[in-house]
Design a protein around this motif. Structure first.
Motif, mmCIF file in Angstrom:
data_model
loop_
_atom_site.group_PDB
_atom_site.id
_atom_site.type_symbol
_atom_site.label_atom_id
_atom_site.label_comp_id
_atom_site.label_asym_id
_atom_site.label_seq_id
_atom_site.Cartn_x
_atom_site.Cartn_y
_atom_site.Cartn_z
ATOM 1 N N SER A 191 -35.152 18.883 -28.611
ATOM 2 C CA SER A 191 -36.655 20.321 -28.363
ATOM 3 C C SER A 191 -35.869 21.190 -27.526
ATOM 4 C CB SER A 191 -37.126 19.071 -27.101
ATOM 5 O OG SER A 191 -38.232 20.161 -27.333
ATOM 6 N N PRO A 192 -36.876 22.320 -27.758
ATOM 7 C CA PRO A 192 -35.747 23.687 -27.792
ATOM 8 C C PRO A 192 -36.165 24.086 -26.154
ATOM 9 C CG PRO A 192 -37.783 23.684 -28.814
ATOM 10 C CD PRO A 192 -37.393 22.505 -29.055
ATOM 11 N N ASP A 193 -37.498 22.787 -25.507
ATOM 12 C CA ASP A 193 -37.700 22.878 -24.234
ATOM 13 C C ASP A 193 -37.003 21.810 -23.847
ATOM 14 O OD1 ASP A 193 -39.928 24.523 -25.027
ATOM 15 O OD2 ASP A 193 -41.470 22.585 -25.397
ATOM 16 N N ARG A 194 -35.488 21.198 -23.953
ATOM 17 C CA ARG A 194 -34.067 20.937 -23.308
ATOM 18 C C ARG A 194 -34.052 21.650 -22.775
ATOM 19 N NH1 ARG A 194 -32.489 15.398 -22.320
ATOM 20 N NH2 ARG A 194 -33.709 14.164 -24.150
ATOM 21 N N ILE A 195 -33.460 21.152 -20.432
ATOM 22 C CA ILE A 195 -32.853 22.458 -19.818
ATOM 23 C C ILE A 195 -31.478 21.401 -20.007
ATOM 24 C CG2 ILE A 195 -34.755 24.045 -20.238
ATOM 25 C CD1 ILE A 195 -35.175 22.747 -16.789
ATOM 26 N N THR A 196 -30.570 21.807 -18.660
ATOM 27 C CA THR A 196 -30.191 21.065 -18.404
ATOM 28 C C THR A 196 -30.060 20.033 -16.869
ATOM 29 O OG1 THR A 196 -28.412 22.323 -19.310
ATOM 30 C CG2 THR A 196 -27.747 21.231 -16.755
ATOM 31 N N PRO A 197 -30.247 19.019 -16.398
ATOM 32 C CA PRO A 197 -30.653 18.257 -15.096
ATOM 33 C C PRO A 197 -30.164 19.340 -14.354
ATOM 34 C CG PRO A 197 -30.666 16.856 -16.776
ATOM 35 C CD PRO A 197 -29.728 18.111 -17.281
ATOM 36 N N ILE A 198 -30.583 19.849 -13.119
ATOM 37 C CA ILE A 198 -30.086 19.805 -11.853
ATOM 38 C C ILE A 198 -29.317 18.487 -10.590
ATOM 39 C CG2 ILE A 198 -32.021 21.443 -11.458
ATOM 40 C CD1 ILE A 198 -33.255 19.973 -8.863
ATOM 41 N N CYS A 199 -29.274 17.397 -11.031
ATOM 42 C CA CYS A 199 -28.514 16.927 -10.565
ATOM 43 C C CYS A 199 -28.242 15.532 -11.244
ATOM 44 C CB CYS A 199 -29.709 15.935 -10.082
ATOM 45 S SG CYS A 199 -29.297 13.988 -8.949
ATOM 46 N N PRO A 200 -26.495 15.854 -10.857
ATOM 47 C CA PRO A 200 -25.442 14.770 -11.718
ATOM 48 C C PRO A 200 -25.694 13.045 -12.032
ATOM 49 C CG PRO A 200 -24.523 14.741 -9.650
ATOM 50 C CD PRO A 200 -25.979 15.878 -9.579
ATOM 51 N N HIS A 201 -27.076 12.932 -10.901
ATOM 52 C CA HIS A 201 -27.313 11.646 -10.801
ATOM 53 C C HIS A 201 -28.387 11.513 -11.680
ATOM 54 C CE1 HIS A 201 -25.302 10.423 -7.797
ATOM 55 N NE2 HIS A 201 -25.432 11.266 -6.569
ATOM 56 N N PHE A 202 -29.260 12.082 -12.505
ATOM 57 C CA PHE A 202 -30.297 12.272 -13.417
ATOM 58 C C PHE A 202 -30.295 11.422 -14.500
ATOM 59 C CE2 PHE A 202 -33.216 13.890 -16.511
ATOM 60 C CZ PHE A 202 -34.374 13.628 -16.715
ATOM 61 N N GLY A 203 -31.178 10.712 -14.653
ATOM 62 C CA GLY A 203 -30.878 9.539 -15.626
ATOM 63 C C GLY A 203 -30.345 8.127 -15.546
ATOM 64 N N VAL A 204 -29.483 7.774 -14.427
ATOM 65 C CA VAL A 204 -29.292 7.134 -13.714
ATOM 66 C C VAL A 204 -30.596 6.483 -12.998
ATOM 67 C CG1 VAL A 204 -27.530 5.633 -12.830
ATOM 68 C CG2 VAL A 204 -27.189 7.663 -14.717
ATOM 69 N N CYS A 205 -30.057 7.241 -11.772
ATOM 70 C CA CYS A 205 -31.207 6.947 -11.130
ATOM 71 C C CYS A 205 -32.663 7.611 -10.942
ATOM 72 C CB CYS A 205 -31.755 8.389 -8.895
ATOM 73 S SG CYS A 205 -32.024 8.485 -8.123
ATOM 74 N N GLY A 206 -33.469 6.661 -10.589
ATOM 75 C CA GLY A 206 -35.192 6.412 -11.374
ATOM 76 C C GLY A 206 -35.937 7.610 -10.428
ATOM 77 N N GLY A 207 -35.361 7.740 -9.174
ATOM 78 C CA GLY A 207 -36.080 8.783 -8.845
ATOM 79 C C GLY A 207 -37.696 9.930 -8.924
ATOM 80 N N CYS A 208 -36.921 11.073 -10.344
ATOM 81 C CA CYS A 208 -36.545 11.826 -10.890
ATOM 82 C C CYS A 208 -37.304 11.374 -12.428
ATOM 83 C CB CYS A 208 -35.961 12.967 -11.098
ATOM 84 S SG CYS A 208 -36.184 14.197 -8.930
ATOM 85 N N ALA A 209 -38.385 11.620 -12.846
ATOM 86 C CA ALA A 209 -38.656 11.605 -14.187
ATOM 87 C C ALA A 209 -37.741 13.421 -15.821
ATOM 88 C CB ALA A 209 -39.876 11.389 -13.889
ATOM 89 N N LEU A 210 -38.088 14.238 -15.277
ATOM 90 C CA LEU A 210 -38.332 15.753 -15.805
ATOM 91 C C LEU A 210 -37.742 16.144 -15.292
ATOM 92 C CD1 LEU A 210 -41.478 14.612 -16.247
ATOM 93 C CD2 LEU A 210 -40.514 14.816 -18.610
ATOM 94 N N GLN A 211 -36.250 16.404 -14.917
ATOM 95 C CA GLN A 211 -35.313 17.699 -14.837
ATOM 96 C C GLN A 211 -34.863 18.037 -15.856
ATOM 97 O OE1 GLN A 211 -31.838 16.774 -12.180
ATOM 98 N NE2 GLN A 211 -32.955 15.601 -10.543
ATOM 99 N N HIS A 212 -34.719 17.411 -16.881
ATOM 100 C CA HIS A 212 -34.431 18.006 -17.800
ATOM 101 C C HIS A 212 -35.931 18.744 -19.253
ATOM 102 C CE1 HIS A 212 -37.064 14.492 -19.813
ATOM 103 N NE2 HIS A 212 -36.555 14.251 -20.483
ATOM 104 N N LEU A 213 -36.971 19.299 -18.520
ATOM 105 C CA LEU A 213 -37.498 19.576 -19.101
ATOM 106 C C LEU A 213 -38.170 21.134 -18.829
ATOM 107 C CD1 LEU A 213 -40.594 19.548 -21.518
ATOM 108 C CD2 LEU A 213 -41.748 18.528 -19.010
ATOM 109 N N ALA A 214 -38.455 21.920 -19.486
ATOM 110 C CA ALA A 214 -38.195 23.442 -19.264
ATOM 111 C C ALA A 214 -39.806 23.396 -18.159
ATOM 112 C CB ALA A 214 -38.411 24.610 -19.777
ATOM 113 N N THR A 215 -39.499 24.495 -17.075
ATOM 114 C CA THR A 215 -40.038 24.220 -16.348
ATOM 115 C C THR A 215 -41.999 24.929 -16.806
ATOM 116 O OG1 THR A 215 -38.755 25.250 -14.572
ATOM 117 C CG2 THR A 215 -41.225 25.774 -14.597
ATOM 118 N N ALA A 216 -42.289 25.771 -17.672
ATOM 119 C CA ALA A 216 -43.831 25.745 -18.490
ATOM 120 C C ALA A 216 -44.155 24.668 -18.484
ATOM 121 C CB ALA A 216 -43.597 26.534 -19.274
#
Length: 412
Positions: free
Chosen positions: A57-82
């Motif tokens: 998706s053009p709305d995919r961005i780089t997550p801010i945390c190296p644990h994203f995608g493994v840790c279950g705390g965050c769901a959407l670090q990879h989605l553009a802010t808007a």
């Protein structure tokens, strides 16, 4: 077996959703518009694990945390802010629509501020008998060990290291631990749960951790292990000494924004009831201009609020009541003396109290909720009782997650 799925939308938990012939299939970390390669998720026939994004998706961005995608705390670090903001506001809109309420919803307010001021770290032994301290993995029964978390406030600096130190001291107990850490005005307040009774050597070892880490207080299930200074927090005009493991809004900015809305909605009220009041984030501010009755079933929170109100000059009277509002809501006869009622219940909402309010003559009702679904249910009860829903404001203090706070104003 790898299959290809086209993702059409985001679900309510932030998962990508593929609408297939056999029904929706949920793919965490996939985004609308993406073509993905996915693998089976054992035990979950309606879920898949994301293996590869073929078309992003053009709305995919780089997550801010190296644990994203493994840790279950965050769901959407990879989605553009808007797009993220649109999705989170839409959660509130959808919940209201399911309840039959087609009302305007304000734009989402960002209340992340400096970050989360409280966190619960889990300490567990892995299947390979390795100590792990961190957050739970996504929909799994193991812990993802972490060494950093970018959504925590700077005031929680040292919290992760402290949790590791505590877990290592208690590792020989082989018990699962939950380590609650709260940032206060005078340092970290830590409550350890799950350890069972401690020996004198373990207690002394924990006290040394508290000293080395300069903790304000360290408790085990609320019992003091070590205290350098009472853990106080500024709440409006007051200083509150927090109970161990006290509930607070997730961010200080979130509390301030919610409180500002609550106080504004109650501006003309001379008498206010603050229901499910906790340690008083609303009651103490409301008492600067109105007489307040504060009610909660948490004895420690009520005691902390009582002490804070008594020690704060210039406040109007604050009456404190220990009461389980889920089982014994304030009735119509009790409610008639209030110009405004504020209620901020746990995630299950306040259905019984909402029914009593709906039948009352209270001119202003302010609802605060961390669950759009139960908020919408309670709002429908109030509307059917003759209240007009004047404003609904979604507030985001749970950045990158599917959780959203709501504050709403009702008039009769």
């Amino acid at each position: 077996m790898v299959e290809r799925l086209a993702i059409t939308r985001l679900g309510s938990r932030g998962d990508g959703v593929a609408d297939t012939e056999v029904g929706p299939v949920y793919v965490p970390y996939a985004l609308p518009g993406e073509t993905t390669e996915v693998e089976p998720w054992p035990g979950h026939p309606d879920r898949r694990r994301l293996a590869k994004v073929d078309i992003a998706s053009p709305d995919r961005i780089t997550p801010i945390c190296p644990h994203f995608g493994v840790c279950g705390g965050c769901a959407l670090q990879h989605l553009a802010t808007a797009r993220y903001r649109d999705w989170k506001r839409a959660l509130v809109v959808a919940a209201l629509q399911r309840a039959g309420l087609n009302v305007p919803v304000d734009d989402l307010i960002d209340a992340h501020g400096e970050g989360r001021r409280r966190a619960v770290f889990h300490a567990r032994r892995s299947a390979r008998d390795v100590l792990e301290v961190g957050f739970a993995a996504l929909r799994a029964h193991h812990v993802v060990a972490i060494d950093r978390c970018p959504i925590l406030a700077p005031a929680l600096t040292g919290a992760i290291e402290t949790a590791w130190d505590i877990a290592e001291v208690l590792a020989s107990t082989r018990k699962p631990l939950d380590i609650h850490v709260t940032a206060t005005d005078v340092g970290l307040d830590v409550d350890v749960r799950g350890s069972g009774p401690l020996t004198a050597p373990k207690t002394m070892a924990l006290a040394r951790v508290a000293d080395r880490r300069n903790l304000a207080r360290l408790t085990r299930h609320g019992e003091i292990v070590a205290q350098r200074t009472p853990p106080t927090l500024t709440v409006g005009p007051a200083q509150v000494v927090l109970p161990a493991g006290a509930f607070l809004q997730a961010t200080s900015t979130g509390e301030a924004i919610l409180a500002q809305r609550v106080v504004a909605y109650c501006e003309s009220a001379a008498t206010v009831a603050d229901l499910f009041c906790g340690v008083g984030p609303f009651a103490l501010r409301l008492a600067e201009r109105a007489k307040v009755t504060a009610v909660d079933n948490d004895e420690d929170a009520i005691a902390a609020l009582r002490r804070a109100a008594a020690g704060t000059p210039g406040l109007k009277p604050v009456a404190i009541q220990l009461r389980d509002l889920t089982r014994r809501p304030l009735g119509q006869a009790e409610l008639k003396r209030f110009d405004a009622v504020v209620f901020d219940p746990p995630r299950q909402g306040a259905e019984a109290q909402a029914r009593e309010l709906a039948a009352s003559t209270v001119p202003t009702v302010v609802a605060v909720s961390c669950n759009p679904t139960t908020f919408a249910r309670d709002a429908r009860i109030l509307v059917h009782g003759g209240y007009r829903l004047m404003q609904v404001v979604p507030i985001d203090q749970f950045l990158f997650s599917a959780h959203v706070e709501v504050v709403a104003n009702f008039k009769k």
